[in-house]
Design an enzyme around this catalytic site. Structure first.
Site, short mmCIF file in Angstrom:
data_model
loop_
_atom_site.label_atom_id
_atom_site.label_comp_id
_atom_site.label_asym_id
_atom_site.label_seq_id
_atom_site.Cartn_x
_atom_site.Cartn_y
_atom_site.Cartn_z
N MET A 1 0.85 -1.17 0.00
CA MET A 1 0.00 0.00 0.00
C MET A 1 0.90 1.24 0.00
SD MET A 1 -2.80 1.15 2.82
CE MET A 1 -1.85 1.27 4.29
N PRO A 2 1.17 1.80 -1.17
CA PRO A 2 2.00 3.00 -1.23
C PRO A 2 1.27 4.21 -0.64
CG PRO A 2 1.71 2.04 -3.42
CD PRO A 2 0.83 1.31 -2.49
N LEU A 3 2.04 5.05 -0.01
CA LEU A 3 1.54 6.34 0.48
C LEU A 3 2.35 7.42 -0.21
CD1 LEU A 3 0.01 8.26 2.40
CD2 LEU A 3 1.83 7.86 4.05
N ARG A 40 -2.59 5.42 -1.36
CA ARG A 40 -3.01 6.52 -0.50
C ARG A 40 -2.27 7.78 -0.92
NH1 ARG A 40 -5.91 2.61 0.28
NH2 ARG A 40 -6.31 1.69 2.30
#
Length: 66
Positions: A1-3, A40
């Site tokens: 899940m990259p932010l 995100r």
């Protein structure tokens, strides 16, 4: 899940901020193969009097471009 966290100068419309978030999401999806739903994005806005370039605030630069 990259932010992805990006800082921009204050003053853009909600539509511009949303378009930026959509473009960053698409770029992460295309580049990393991450599902778009897992990306995100945080867009932080900074007032021009708190953003400095060459020791002068962007507020000053906008008021006197030279």
């Amino acid at each position: 899940m990259p932010l992805i966290r990006v800082t921009v100068l204050e003053g853009r419309s909600p539509q511009e901020v949303a378009a930026l978030a959509e473009a960053l999401t698409a770029a992460a999806h295309e580049t990393l193969g991450t599902p778009a739903e897992a990306v995100r994005v945080i867009v932080e806005e900074t007032p021009p009097d708190h953003w400095f370039v060459g020791g002068r605030s962007m507020a000053e630069r906008r008021a006197s471009p030279s």
